[in-house]
Design an enzyme around this catalytic site. Structure first.
Site, PDB file in Angstrom:
ATOM      1  CG  HIS A  26      -1.940  -1.048   1.227  1.00 39.96           C
ATOM      2  ND1 HIS A  26      -1.734  -2.274   1.811  1.00 39.96           N
ATOM      3  CD2 HIS A  26      -3.173  -1.096   0.671  1.00 39.96           C
ATOM      4  CE1 HIS A  26      -2.803  -3.035   1.624  1.00 39.96           C
ATOM      5  NE2 HIS A  26      -3.691  -2.346   0.932  1.00 39.96           N
ATOM      6  CB  ALA A  70      18.678 -14.428  14.191  1.00 40.51           C
ATOM      7  CB  THR A  90      15.640  -0.812   5.209  1.00 37.61           C
ATOM      8  OG1 THR A  90      16.777  -0.301   5.916  1.00 37.61           O
ATOM      9  CG2 THR A  90      14.618  -1.328   6.208  1.00 37.61           C
ATOM     10  CE  LYS A  91      18.605   3.600   3.056  1.00 37.97           C
ATOM     11  NZ  LYS A  91      17.978   3.742   4.324  1.00 37.97           N
ATOM     12  NE  ARG A 129      22.822   1.556  11.333  1.00 40.49           N
ATOM     13  CZ  ARG A 129      22.060   2.265  10.501  1.00 40.49           C
ATOM     14  NH1 ARG A 129      22.303   2.215   9.205  1.00 40.49           N
ATOM     15  NH2 ARG A 129      21.068   3.004  10.940  1.00 40.49           N
TER      16      ARG A 129
HETATM   17  C1  LIG Z   1      24.964 -12.922  12.213  1.00 45.46           C
HETATM   18  C2  LIG Z   1      25.675 -14.027  12.992  1.00 45.46           C
HETATM   19  C3  LIG Z   1      26.026 -15.163  12.024  1.00 45.46           C
HETATM   20  C4  LIG Z   1      26.934 -13.402  13.530  1.00 45.46           C
HETATM   21  O1  LIG Z   1      27.625 -14.340  14.320  1.00 45.46           O
HETATM   22  P1  LIG Z   1      29.079 -13.943  14.890  1.00 45.46           P
HETATM   23  O2  LIG Z   1      30.004 -13.665  13.758  1.00 45.46           O
HETATM   24  O3  LIG Z   1      29.464 -15.010  15.845  1.00 45.46           O
HETATM   25  O4  LIG Z   1      28.781 -12.533  15.588  1.00 45.46           O
HETATM   26  P2  LIG Z   1      29.099 -12.078  17.065  1.00 45.46           P
HETATM   27  O5  LIG Z   1      28.314 -12.891  18.016  1.00 45.46           O
HETATM   28  O6  LIG Z   1      30.582 -11.996  17.219  1.00 45.46           O
HETATM   29  O7  LIG Z   1      28.480 -10.616  17.079  1.00 45.46           O
HETATM   30  C5  LIG Z   1      29.126  -9.483  16.552  1.00 45.46           C
HETATM   31  C6  LIG Z   1      28.318  -8.264  16.937  1.00 45.46           C
HETATM   32  O8  LIG Z   1      27.096  -8.274  16.196  1.00 45.46           O
HETATM   33  C7  LIG Z   1      25.977  -8.286  17.071  1.00 45.46           C
HETATM   34  N1  LIG Z   1      24.987  -9.209  16.507  1.00 45.46           N
HETATM   35  C8  LIG Z   1      25.179 -10.510  16.152  1.00 45.46           C
HETATM   36  N2  LIG Z   1      24.057 -11.031  15.678  1.00 45.46           N
HETATM   37  C9  LIG Z   1      23.131 -10.063  15.740  1.00 45.46           C
HETATM   38  C10 LIG Z   1      21.755 -10.001  15.379  1.00 45.46           C
HETATM   39  N3  LIG Z   1      21.131 -11.060  14.863  1.00 45.46           N
HETATM   40  N4  LIG Z   1      21.097  -8.840  15.547  1.00 45.46           N
HETATM   41  C11 LIG Z   1      21.732  -7.762  16.071  1.00 45.46           C
HETATM   42  N5  LIG Z   1      23.041  -7.753  16.429  1.00 45.46           N
HETATM   43  C12 LIG Z   1      23.724  -8.893  16.258  1.00 45.46           C
HETATM   44  C13 LIG Z   1      26.518  -8.804  18.381  1.00 45.46           C
HETATM   45  O9  LIG Z   1      25.744  -8.332  19.465  1.00 45.46           O
HETATM   46  C14 LIG Z   1      27.914  -8.229  18.394  1.00 45.46           C
HETATM   47  O10 LIG Z   1      27.822  -6.876  18.757  1.00 45.46           O
HETATM   48  P3  LIG Z   1      29.032  -6.148  19.590  1.00 45.46           P
HETATM   49  O11 LIG Z   1      30.220  -6.213  18.680  1.00 45.46           O
HETATM   50  O12 LIG Z   1      28.497  -4.793  19.828  1.00 45.46           O
HETATM   51  O13 LIG Z   1      29.211  -6.978  20.824  1.00 45.46           O
HETATM   52  C15 LIG Z   1      24.798 -14.622  14.121  1.00 45.46           C
HETATM   53  O14 LIG Z   1      24.703 -13.698  15.178  1.00 45.46           O
HETATM   54  C16 LIG Z   1      23.391 -14.912  13.645  1.00 45.46           C
HETATM   55  O15 LIG Z   1      22.468 -14.101  13.753  1.00 45.46           O
HETATM   56  N6  LIG Z   1      23.199 -16.116  13.073  1.00 45.46           N
HETATM   57  C17 LIG Z   1      21.940 -16.523  12.534  1.00 45.46           C
HETATM   58  C18 LIG Z   1      21.627 -17.871  13.101  1.00 45.46           C
HETATM   59  C19 LIG Z   1      20.335 -18.405  12.571  1.00 45.46           C
HETATM   60  O16 LIG Z   1      19.338 -17.725  12.412  1.00 45.46           O
HETATM   61  N7  LIG Z   1      20.350 -19.681  12.259  1.00 45.46           N
HETATM   62  C20 LIG Z   1      19.183 -20.327  11.772  1.00 45.46           C
HETATM   63  C21 LIG Z   1      19.521 -21.634  11.145  1.00 45.46           C
HETATM   64  S1  LIG Z   1      19.922 -21.469   9.430  1.00 45.46           S
END
Ligand SMILES: CC(C)(COP(=O)(O)OP(=O)(O)OC[C@H]1O[C@@H](n2cnc3c(N)ncnc32)[C@H](O)[C@@H]1OP(=O)(O)O)[C@@H](O)C(=O)NCCC(=O)NCCS
Length: 240
Positions: free
Chosen positions: A122, A165, A170-171, A185
């Site tokens: 919309h 996760a 959005t960008k 980001r």
């Molecule tokens: C994105 C991801 C892979 C990053 O893992 P990582 O490299 O081990 O990242 P870290 O835990 O070292 O985090 C780095 C920073 O990003 C932040 N961050 C990590 N994941 C985040 C998320 N999903 N949302 C917001 N911030 C996030 C952490 O808080 C950390 O912040 P800081 O530097 O201020 O402390 C992991 O956090 C994730 O979201 N994996 C998805 C898992 C999933 O959904 N699996 C489903 C099965 S397929």
């Protein structure tokens, strides 16, 4: 359920019925479908609209309590399109909705409850007419979207990138990045020179892959008896 009591031969019958259902009822709904499609719980995959194209060896893991939905809406000039590449993995609850076009590359992985849309559906100032504000979405090869990620209209996510996760994209996200948050980001980079194992490797020898899956079922379920399975369905106990 604490353990799977299904006997191996019953699982094989279920698998055959599943393949039949996919071939008879699911495949005709795509405009193009490559080989090797696997769909878990195909009755929980809901396809609406035309112009949905799926490549080879895509795995779609629907669940009875969490449907997967691919939706394209017809526009004034043309219908929305969804293009899904080869070797993609799509988890329960994923929704992909296109009013214009969504292109997904090879080897992409979507965790549960991902939502990808190329439209706001919309307008901000016109809330009575649908399909406003559409911009194409592109996910390049080998993109991994974590649980419950939302990808908004007009976004391109570069090859190999990961979105954390619960993020809202959005960008554009550049290639070889890890992005997270709302709005998402870039938080880290991926070293493009490091060897990465991609899903296509699983299907390098597809016959061997499917044989191995079958052998795994045989190993896990091979000792299950038919009558114990019937008993566990009718009168489950603490060990089932
Ligand atoms: C994105 C991801 C892979 C990053 O893992 P990582 O490299 O081990 O990242 P870290 O835990 O070292 O985090 C780095 C920073 O990003 C932040 N961050 C990590 N994941 C985040 C998320 N999903 N949302 C917001 N911030 C996030 C952490 O808080 C950390 O912040 P800081 O530097 O201020 O402390 C992991 O956090 C994730 O979201 N994996 C998805 C898992 C999933 O959904 N699996 C489903 C099965 S397929």
């Amino acid at each position: 359920m604490r353990r799977n009591n299904t006997p191996y031969f019953i699982k094989r019958i279920f698998n055959a019925l599943n393949r039949f259902y996919v071939k008879r009822f699911i495949a005709p709904q795509f405009d193009r479908l490559g080989e090797g499609l696997e769909v878990a719980h195909p009755r929980s995959l809901v396809i609406f609209g035309r112009n949905i194209f799926v490549g080879n060896y895509t795995q779609i893991i629907a669940a009875p309590d969490n449907y997967i939905r691919f939706t394209t809406w017809p526009g004034k000039r043309r219908s929305g399109e969804i293009h899904i590449g080869n070797y993609c993995l799509i988890s329960p609850g994923v929704r992909i909705s296109a009013a214009q076009s969504i292109h997904i590359g090879d080897n992409c992985m979507f965790a549960a409850n991902v939502y990808i849309s190329d439209s706001d559906w919309h307008g901000i100032y016109n809330r009575i007419r649908p399909f406003r504000c559409t911009k194409p979405v592109v996910l390049e090869n080998n993109v991994w979207l974590g649980e419950s990620v939302i990808v908004s209209k007009g976004v391109t996510i570069g090859a190999n990138s990961v979105v954390g996760a619960g993020s809202v994209v959005t960008k554009d996200i550049p290639a070889n990045s890890i992005a997270a948050g709302n709005p998402a980001r870039v938080i880290k980079s991926i070293n493009p020179d490091r060897r990465m194992l991609k899903r296509e490797l699983l299907f390098k020898d597809a016959d061997h892959y499917f044989y191995n899956q079958d052998q795994l079922d045989r190993y896990v379920l091979g000792k299950n008896s038919f009558w114990n399975w019937i008993r566990s369905v009718i009168k489950p106990n603490h060990y089932d």
